[in-house]
Design an enzyme around this catalytic site. Structure first.
Site, PDB file in Angstrom:
ATOM      1  N   ARG A  61      18.713  20.196 -11.746  1.00  0.00           N
ATOM      2  CA  ARG A  61      20.041  20.456 -11.174  1.00  0.00           C
ATOM      3  C   ARG A  61      20.725  21.608 -11.903  1.00  0.00           C
ATOM      4  NH1 ARG A  61      23.066  14.784 -10.383  1.00  0.00           N
ATOM      5  NH2 ARG A  61      24.749  15.943 -11.379  1.00  0.00           N
ATOM      6  N   ARG A 101      16.287  15.611 -17.060  1.00  0.00           N
ATOM      7  CA  ARG A 101      16.207  15.108 -15.681  1.00  0.00           C
ATOM      8  C   ARG A 101      15.564  16.138 -14.740  1.00  0.00           C
ATOM      9  NH1 ARG A 101      21.437  12.974 -12.890  1.00  0.00           N
ATOM     10  NH2 ARG A 101      22.246  14.944 -13.690  1.00  0.00           N
ATOM     11  N   ARG A 105      31.236  18.562 -18.080  1.00  0.00           N
ATOM     12  CA  ARG A 105      31.196  17.335 -17.250  1.00  0.00           C
ATOM     13  C   ARG A 105      31.598  16.118 -18.088  1.00  0.00           C
ATOM     14  NH1 ARG A 105      25.252  17.561 -15.368  1.00  0.00           N
ATOM     15  NH2 ARG A 105      25.667  15.542 -14.417  1.00  0.00           N
ATOM     16  N   ARG A 160      36.445   8.496  -9.198  1.00  0.00           N
ATOM     17  CA  ARG A 160      36.344   9.186 -10.484  1.00  0.00           C
ATOM     18  C   ARG A 160      37.709   9.553 -11.046  1.00  0.00           C
ATOM     19  NH1 ARG A 160      30.777  11.567  -9.848  1.00  0.00           N
ATOM     20  NH2 ARG A 160      30.388  12.751 -11.712  1.00  0.00           N
ATOM     21  N   LYS A 193      23.463   6.002 -13.092  1.00  0.00           N
ATOM     22  CA  LYS A 193      24.087   5.488 -11.861  1.00  0.00           C
ATOM     23  C   LYS A 193      23.176   5.696 -10.643  1.00  0.00           C
ATOM     24  CE  LYS A 193      27.685   8.217 -12.207  1.00  0.00           C
ATOM     25  NZ  LYS A 193      27.380   8.976 -13.454  1.00  0.00           N
TER      26      LYS A 193
HETATM   27  P1  AP5 Z   1      20.647   9.397 -13.317  1.00  0.00           P
HETATM   28  O1  AP5 Z   1      20.370   8.100 -12.665  1.00  0.00           O
HETATM   29  O2  AP5 Z   1      20.385  10.656 -12.533  1.00  0.00           O
HETATM   30  O3  AP5 Z   1      22.139   9.413 -13.935  1.00  0.00           O
HETATM   31  P2  AP5 Z   1      23.558   9.505 -13.225  1.00  0.00           P
HETATM   32  O4  AP5 Z   1      24.468   8.582 -13.937  1.00  0.00           O
HETATM   33  O5  AP5 Z   1      23.419   9.339 -11.750  1.00  0.00           O
HETATM   34  O6  AP5 Z   1      23.914  10.992 -13.617  1.00  0.00           O
HETATM   35  P3  AP5 Z   1      24.576  12.168 -12.769  1.00  0.00           P
HETATM   36  O7  AP5 Z   1      24.399  13.395 -13.629  1.00  0.00           O
HETATM   37  O8  AP5 Z   1      24.031  12.255 -11.382  1.00  0.00           O
HETATM   38  O9  AP5 Z   1      26.032  11.750 -12.739  1.00  0.00           O
HETATM   39  P4  AP5 Z   1      27.232  12.644 -12.529  1.00  0.00           P
HETATM   40  O10 AP5 Z   1      28.255  11.635 -12.384  1.00  0.00           O
HETATM   41  O11 AP5 Z   1      27.493  13.685 -13.545  1.00  0.00           O
HETATM   42  O12 AP5 Z   1      26.804  13.555 -11.282  1.00  0.00           O
HETATM   43  P5  AP5 Z   1      27.170  13.509  -9.738  1.00  0.00           P
HETATM   44  O13 AP5 Z   1      25.997  13.968  -9.000  1.00  0.00           O
HETATM   45  O14 AP5 Z   1      27.800  12.220  -9.388  1.00  0.00           O
HETATM   46  O15 AP5 Z   1      19.811   9.443 -14.688  1.00  0.00           O
HETATM   47  C1  AP5 Z   1      19.864  10.554 -15.546  1.00  0.00           C
HETATM   48  C2  AP5 Z   1      18.491  10.709 -16.246  1.00  0.00           C
HETATM   49  O16 AP5 Z   1      18.271   9.581 -17.084  1.00  0.00           O
HETATM   50  C3  AP5 Z   1      17.295  10.753 -15.263  1.00  0.00           C
HETATM   51  O17 AP5 Z   1      16.353  11.684 -15.713  1.00  0.00           O
HETATM   52  C4  AP5 Z   1      16.725   9.318 -15.315  1.00  0.00           C
HETATM   53  O18 AP5 Z   1      15.331   9.321 -15.067  1.00  0.00           O
HETATM   54  C5  AP5 Z   1      17.062   8.897 -16.742  1.00  0.00           C
HETATM   55  N1  AP5 Z   1      17.319   7.460 -16.873  1.00  0.00           N
HETATM   56  C6  AP5 Z   1      18.076   6.671 -16.058  1.00  0.00           C
HETATM   57  N2  AP5 Z   1      18.121   5.403 -16.515  1.00  0.00           N
HETATM   58  C7  AP5 Z   1      17.396   5.394 -17.667  1.00  0.00           C
HETATM   59  C8  AP5 Z   1      17.080   4.363 -18.604  1.00  0.00           C
HETATM   60  N3  AP5 Z   1      17.537   3.102 -18.472  1.00  0.00           N
HETATM   61  N4  AP5 Z   1      16.312   4.700 -19.671  1.00  0.00           N
HETATM   62  C9  AP5 Z   1      15.852   5.979 -19.841  1.00  0.00           C
HETATM   63  N5  AP5 Z   1      16.111   6.994 -18.965  1.00  0.00           N
HETATM   64  C10 AP5 Z   1      16.876   6.698 -17.887  1.00  0.00           C
HETATM   65  O19 AP5 Z   1      28.327  14.604  -9.663  1.00  0.00           O
HETATM   66  C11 AP5 Z   1      28.045  15.980  -9.795  1.00  0.00           C
HETATM   67  C12 AP5 Z   1      29.339  16.772  -9.620  1.00  0.00           C
HETATM   68  O20 AP5 Z   1      29.890  16.553  -8.300  1.00  0.00           O
HETATM   69  C13 AP5 Z   1      30.493  16.370 -10.567  1.00  0.00           C
HETATM   70  O21 AP5 Z   1      30.381  17.041 -11.810  1.00  0.00           O
HETATM   71  C14 AP5 Z   1      31.717  16.831  -9.760  1.00  0.00           C
HETATM   72  O22 AP5 Z   1      31.896  18.214  -9.824  1.00  0.00           O
HETATM   73  C15 AP5 Z   1      31.313  16.482  -8.332  1.00  0.00           C
HETATM   74  N6  AP5 Z   1      31.726  15.104  -7.943  1.00  0.00           N
HETATM   75  C16 AP5 Z   1      30.915  14.065  -7.625  1.00  0.00           C
HETATM   76  N7  AP5 Z   1      31.641  12.972  -7.329  1.00  0.00           N
HETATM   77  C17 AP5 Z   1      32.946  13.333  -7.461  1.00  0.00           C
HETATM   78  C18 AP5 Z   1      34.166  12.627  -7.300  1.00  0.00           C
HETATM   79  N8  AP5 Z   1      34.198  11.334  -6.946  1.00  0.00           N
HETATM   80  N9  AP5 Z   1      35.306  13.303  -7.521  1.00  0.00           N
HETATM   81  C19 AP5 Z   1      35.312  14.615  -7.868  1.00  0.00           C
HETATM   82  N10 AP5 Z   1      34.183  15.334  -8.048  1.00  0.00           N
HETATM   83  C20 AP5 Z   1      33.002  14.697  -7.840  1.00  0.00           C
END
Ligand code: AP5
Length: 243
Positions: free
Chosen positions: A182, A149, A193, A106, A31
């Site tokens: 991270r 990552r 998660r 979410r 994402k």
């Molecule tokens: P990346 O693009 O970083 O993936 P992502 O989907 O953004 O993963 P996140 O871990 O950031 O998502 P998340 O939803 O768990 O975390 P968030 O920060 O939102 O890619 C991942 C890896 O894959 C990278 O190394 C990249 O290079 C590689 N990659 C990407 N595309 C690729 C491809 N096509 N081929 C090969 N490799 C590829 O949330 C963190 C925490 O915050 C949550 O756990 C929660 O506690 C809180 N939080 C955030 N939002 C909310 C909400 N709305 N409500 C409640 N709690 C929330």
């Protein structure tokens, strides 16, 4: 007009495809990677709730103090805190033409709140329904992506030591800063998660499917291909007037 020219920020087509875009999917589907590329293409901001929360944690704000232990456990931050935080971010003038939501909504409660918010919001004078792109990646691939990552603490660029390594050691290609991992990218937290995702976020697939705004996408393809397919979905939705 070829899509790559048509969607340059500031071009007439770029304006036509603005509006809210929601990138949905499990932790690690890509994402954040895609949101940055799409935001740059259309000249609208990426609104990453994870990044905003991590900034709050780093700055030691009240929100950050509440969110930190929850994020470290792999659970979701309560809806009321998230809605207040997102409402604040969406008030900023850079969202007037549209925005890419990365990690929000979410829960069904967050999605209902967002629906209400969008009903009272116009983009360039028009009400525009969100395009929801659900990115899917298999479980084993997710584990490899999350454990591999690394990101730049200065400019936020995302790398992967397996699939998208930096050119030099673990240094950012763009600014040379040492890349970081991270805190929640540890296997025990990753597993929590993924459970939170299945329990609380997966029901949104059905929620947006019923509204006719859901688009499924295979996130296992190379980054460029996923970007091209996402842009195609956004443009088709805009052209069909489905937004
Ligand atoms: P990346 O693009 O970083 O993936 P992502 O989907 O953004 O993963 P996140 O871990 O950031 O998502 P998340 O939803 O768990 O975390 P968030 O920060 O939102 O890619 C991942 C890896 O894959 C990278 O190394 C990249 O290079 C590689 N990659 C990407 N595309 C690729 C491809 N096509 N081929 C090969 N490799 C590829 O949330 C963190 C925490 O915050 C949550 O756990 C929660 O506690 C809180 N939080 C955030 N939002 C909310 C909400 N709305 N409500 C409640 N709690 C929330």
């Amino acid at each position: 007009m070829p899509a790559d020219i048509a969607t340059q920020p500031g071009s007439p087509r770029a304006a036509a495809v603005a509006g809210p875009v929601i990138l949905m999917g499990a932790p690690g589907v890509g994402k954040g990677t895609q949101a940055k590329l799409i935001a740059e293409r259309y000249g609208i901001p990426q609104v990453s709730t994870g990044d905003i929360l991590r900034d709050n944690v780093a700055q030691g704000t009240e929100l950050g103090k509440k969110a930190d232990p929850i994020m470290k456990s792999g659970a979701l931050v309560p809806d009321d805190l998230m809605m207040e935080m997102v409402a604040d971010r969406l008030k900023q003038p850079d969202t007037r033409r549209g925005f890419i939501l990365d990690g929000f909504p979410r829960t069904v409660g967050q999605a209902e709140w967002l629906d209400q918010y969008l009903q009272s919001t116009s983009f360039d004078g028009r009400r525009i329904a969100p395009v929801v792109v659900h990115i899917r990646v298999s479980y084993n691939q997710l584990l490899q992506r999350l454990t591999g990552r690394r990101s730049c603490p200065v400019d936020g660029r995302i790398y992967n030591i397996y699939s998208q390594p930096p050119k030099n050691d673990e240094l950012c290609d763009s600014c040379g800063s040492r890349l970081v991992q991270r805190k929640d990218d540890k296997e025990d937290v990753i597993s929590e998660r993924l459970k939170s995702y299945e329990r609380q976020t997966l029901p949104l697939v059905e929620y947006y499917n019923r509204k006719g705004s859901l688009h499924e996408l295979n996130g296992e393809a190379p980054v460029d291909q996923v970007t091209a397919e996402t842009l195609a979905i956004i443009e088709r939705s805009a052209a069909a007037g489905a937004r």
